[in-house]
Design a protein around this motif. Structure first.
Motif: not given
Length: 209
Positions: A176-198
């Motif tokens: 995720r973006i902009g959650v560095d304050y969340a310590e180890e939870d800042a590294l959770l792979p919980w952001r998703f996007y469509l690769e082909e989108s602009d």
């Protein structure tokens, strides 16, 4: 312009499921629809982030039930809209059962219906690919402000729709973006996007187009 009847409104059962990460993935390729001030706009959801109210330090509701986060504790299927840096109105979708406070932040949409209205809201000089890439800009383009906080997503102002010929394509998973304050939870792979989108706000370094 697309026939709005072709966008089937998602039922509340979609939002009441207990896996917010799966819901964040499932929202990709769905359509954010707004009917505000007599203007209807539609955008395809291309980027999302998941937040868990019980064990995620990045979540606003993590051990903090406040006036601002109260809407997150409602049953899934409501809008949680908050102000970031006093400027940006960020649109989130509350999920799960009442009292659990999960939510999905919508980070990017691809303009589909009434793009000229979106351009008018954002300003004529905004480049097309910047029109609705990013959570603050997409809310601006779609007319969403904090006045719509706690809006029922089964109502007539803001809702999520799907089409029968829905095509998603390749989904990219990232932190995720902009959650560095969340310590180890800042590294959770919980952001998703469509690769082909602009209209993705931030890409993996290895995925820059």
């Amino acid at each position: 312009m697309d026939d709005l009847s072709s966008y089937e409104k998602l039922p509340q059962s979609f939002y009441l499921r207990d896996d917010v990460v799966q819901i964040a993935k499932d929202l990709l390729g769905k359509y954010l629809v707004t009917n505000i001030g007599g203007n209807t706009t539609v955008g395809k959801i291309v980027e999302t982030e998941a937040y868990n109210g019980r064990n995620d330090k990045a979540c606003h509701a993590f051990h903090k039930r406040t006036a601002r986060t109260e809407v997150m504790y409602q049953s899934g299927g409501r809008a949680y809209v908050y102000l970031c840096y006093g400027i940006h109105h960020l649109f989130n979708i509350v999920t799960n059962q009442e009292g659990l406070a999960d939510a999905v932040l919508i980070r990017g949409i691809e303009p589909v219906v009434n793009v000229d209205i979106m351009k008018g809201r954002r300003g004529a000089k905004v480049p097309y690919k910047k029109l609705s890439a990013g959570p603050g800009t997409l809310s601006h383009a779609m007319g969403i402000t904090t006045s719509f906080n706690n809006t029922d997503l089964l109502g007539e102002h803001i809702w999520i729709g799907r089409k029968s010929n829905e095509s998603v394509g390749e989904v990219v998973t990232d932190v995720r973006i902009g959650v560095d304050y969340a310590e180890e939870d800042a590294l959770l792979p919980w952001r998703f996007y469509l690769e082909e989108s602009d209209f993705v706000s931030v890409r993996k370094k290895s995925d820059n187009k």
